[in-house]
Motif scaffolding. Sequence first.
Motif, PDB file in Angstrom:
ATOM      1  N   ARG A  88       0.817  -1.212   0.000  1.00  0.00           N
ATOM      2  CA  ARG A  88       0.000   0.000   0.000  1.00  0.00           C
ATOM      3  C   ARG A  88       0.856   1.270   0.000  1.00  0.00           C
ATOM      4  N   GLY A  89       1.984   1.223   0.697  1.00  0.00           N
ATOM      5  CA  GLY A  89       2.715   2.466   0.930  1.00  0.00           C
ATOM      6  C   GLY A  89       3.956   2.670   0.087  1.00  0.00           C
ATOM      7  N   GLY A  94       8.055   4.563  -9.480  1.00  0.00           N
ATOM      8  CA  GLY A  94       7.896   5.992  -9.209  1.00  0.00           C
ATOM      9  C   GLY A  94       6.500   6.418  -8.822  1.00  0.00           C
ATOM     10  N   LYS A  95       5.608   5.465  -8.644  1.00  0.00           N
ATOM     11  CA  LYS A  95       4.212   5.825  -8.373  1.00  0.00           C
ATOM     12  C   LYS A  95       3.785   5.356  -6.983  1.00  0.00           C
ATOM     13  N   ARG A  96       3.113   6.231  -6.258  1.00  0.00           N
ATOM     14  CA  ARG A  96       2.549   5.838  -4.961  1.00  0.00           C
ATOM     15  C   ARG A  96       1.173   5.213  -5.181  1.00  0.00           C
ATOM     16  N   GLU A 270      -4.531   2.151 -17.261  1.00  0.00           N
ATOM     17  CA  GLU A 270      -4.095   2.033 -15.879  1.00  0.00           C
ATOM     18  C   GLU A 270      -2.668   2.539 -15.638  1.00  0.00           C
ATOM     19  N   HIS A 271      -1.772   2.326 -16.613  1.00  0.00           N
ATOM     20  CA  HIS A 271      -0.354   2.548 -16.368  1.00  0.00           C
ATOM     21  C   HIS A 271       0.281   3.488 -17.382  1.00  0.00           C
ATOM     22  N   ASP A 272       1.372   4.097 -16.949  1.00  0.00           N
ATOM     23  CA  ASP A 272       2.123   4.893 -17.919  1.00  0.00           C
ATOM     24  C   ASP A 272       3.618   4.640 -17.759  1.00  0.00           C
ATOM     25  N   GLY A 273       4.441   5.454 -18.426  1.00  0.00           N
ATOM     26  CA  GLY A 273       5.902   5.377 -18.286  1.00  0.00           C
ATOM     27  C   GLY A 273       6.462   3.990 -18.512  1.00  0.00           C
ATOM     28  N   ASN A 274       7.344   3.600 -17.600  1.00  0.00           N
ATOM     29  CA  ASN A 274       8.076   2.349 -17.773  1.00  0.00           C
ATOM     30  C   ASN A 274       7.213   1.101 -17.591  1.00  0.00           C
TER      31      ASN A 274
END
Lengths: 430, 430
Positions: A88-89, A94-96, A270-274
């Motif tokens: 969760r934390g 790079g994404k929280r 849902e996702h971006d970047g790497n």
Amino acid sequence: MVDIARRVWNHKWKIDPIVRSLIDTDFYKLLMCQSVFRNKPGTRVTFSLINRSKHVPLAELIDEGELREQLDHIRSLSLSRGESTWLRGNTFYGKRQMFRPDFMEWFEQLRLPPYHLERKGDQYELTFEGNWPEVMLWEIPALAVLMELRGRAVLNRMGKFELQVLYARAMTRVWEKIEALREVEDLSIADFGTRRRHSYLWQDWCVQAMQEGLGTAFTGTSNCKIAMNRELEAIGTNAHELPMVYAALADNDEDLAQAPYDVLSDWHEEHDGNLRIILPDTFGTKGFLDKAPDWLAGWTGIRIDSGDPATAAQIAIDWWRARGEDPAQKRIIFSDGLDVDKIRSLHSKFAGRTNVSFGWGTLLTNDFRMLVPEDRLAPFSLVCKAVEANGAPTVKLSDNPNKAMGPAQEIGRYKRVFGVGEQVAEDVIV
Amino acid sequence: MVDIARRVWNHKWKIDPIVRSLIDTDFYKLLMCQSVFRNKPGTRVTFSLINRSKHVPLAELIDEGELREQLDHIRSLSLSRGESTWLRGNTFYGKRQMFRPDFMEWFEQLRLPPYHLERKGDQYELTFEGNWPEVMLWEIPALAVLMELRGRAVLNRMGKFELQVLYARAMTRVWEKIEALREVEDLSIADFGTRRRHSYLWQDWCVQAMQEGLGTAFTGTSNCKIAMNRELEAIGTNAHELPMVYAALADNDEDLAQAPYDVLSDWHEEHDGNLRIILPDTFGTKGFLDKAPDWLAGWTGIRIDSGDPATAAQIAIDWWRARGEDPAQKRIIFSDGLDVDKIRSLHSKFAGRTNVSFGWGTLLTNDFRMLVPEDRLAPFSLVCKAVEANGAPTVKLSDNPNKAMGPAQEIGRYKRVFGVGEQVAEDVIV
């Protein structure tokens, strides 16, 4: 620092569970699980163990009682408080809050569903049926259990110092690989070796050796438990499982042809970047890229997991150029049957032309080749795959016909739908 | 099973004494000590450290404070209750109560006498003066401390996994030697590697590996502490120290010529069987045997510790024959600069013609050659010898002039008295 040989010795008189946590699994499994949990929650699937190395008589080597004991232990596992806090934390890519609260609440309650185990000749039939998000989490621990029990069958007969020297030899081998890779400039490499590892402790050792030996060139591990314990990046995106099941769910040839793009469209949301990494080979790389929508060319990279890797990488680079993208801004991740020579050669071919990364699997975490008589600790080709979804069989073509799977008739249909012609067969080592 | 790498790692932040017991020493030291205690109790001797490998700058590598700390620690040691019980109650060479009550009472009270340490350029001058039975017990621990501190100086700069792999490589090397020796039929080999071992823990590991790997072909260890802990035979008889000091005590040339035989005459009174082993090379093997009294030909065997071992063994066999003894009933113990190839070649030359044993030293317990850059862990030639007895200098000629020691003028006199002519110089490796 764990004395691995002593621990193995200890196995001889008391159980040391092979899988000790629900997150002793690949990170991409959790990403995919969340995606499935959101997008295909009602899907019923069957996963099945497939030993592609028929010469390894698993049912003769592994006691059925011990196997059941290990699988039952996995069914008793649930997410611990610390693991939940970490998922969760922690920051992933790079994404929280990579994992959404509704998924985490479900995951915190999860116990893995029942398994079906039957001996068939000198092999085991091991299957898992149920809801996709639950069943899919069996894949990695099931493989790890089979691999490690097979190893233990060999290790059980060895003396204490013979064992220690066995590990001394294996450590020396890993370290020599690391020393060789240290010479590769701007290397970027991660551990992808959970599923066919020699053992949990051994994978943990290899990961730490990579940390010390390679420094920042070692980017992390696919194993969540080890990433958490060793404060490393958890690495991984998605696998063949998604397009295989999406395809099996297609009602007709048109939907079938569209299925792999639907997967990535869901992922795109849902996702971006790497995390936007294309895995193009499920039904043939060439056709997949030719027919791909333009938005996919905007993704960050491609993972090459079958066929001749240099050829596939070149196809990707050409494809990006054809779509007006700059390959130098892209990333190619090699993850199929890697070892030092292949890593060096691919790196020297493609570094500079594009960003290159490596996901190093079995020959990092299970290179015990030729270390015991008759090579009885050599890794072998074991997989655990979705074979059915809502009653329909799944199919994988891959860029290597030796990695293809599914009923022959369906393979024919898929080849036609995806326009796959002649393929070059390559040996599947691991 | 000890995780050696972890322990070495621990050295970095807290002291782990190098010598942890008064019986962490060679068994023959205790036998000789008892003999000296009985036969030459009032003798004053000086022992001195001699680094025959001048290229190893001990004083630059080893911190003087650390060296003093280790030596002071040794002075704080006394025989523990368990050690005393073992020495008093154990069977050595088939004999109960090898150590007499009066000797044991003295030994139980013993603390080692002071040392004198001074830096001279890049070397240390380390000497011990006092009563022979006390001073002589410094030899082995002093050597072990210097060897291990020099190793630690190198290891301190290494990473945790680099260390583990270093030991992995060293373990693999030892095990490969053991595997090679397993092929030698009717082998009989003991560990003689205390004085120039890499470390205590490492010697202990090597001994246990020999136990497991060689079974009954491994006859024991010269190290009393390890023999006690591992329930092995303690092995050893006598050394050059006895004839060197006896010779220095001689008042004239006639007594000098007789001194080596006086040593063995005292020994003859005390010991029989496998403890009656001649060490003939102190002042030249050939002359020693030619002039030896007949009762000495009745002894059980000979230990070959310098010169060309095959030549010396042949001399011994010829000597037995000339004295009407059957070499097949005798034993030859090789103990000089052994490694696998030399062991195999000597065994194949002499097994069957006589009983052959090996006392394997430095290249068993300290073969770290070429394992770190600049070979900074390679064993080197360090000795600690009696240099004076009751004010007179000691002399050793040996069968290898590179191992000779003493003042030049005295060497000349000894050569004349013992009739030593041309000698062949051989490299002293370890």
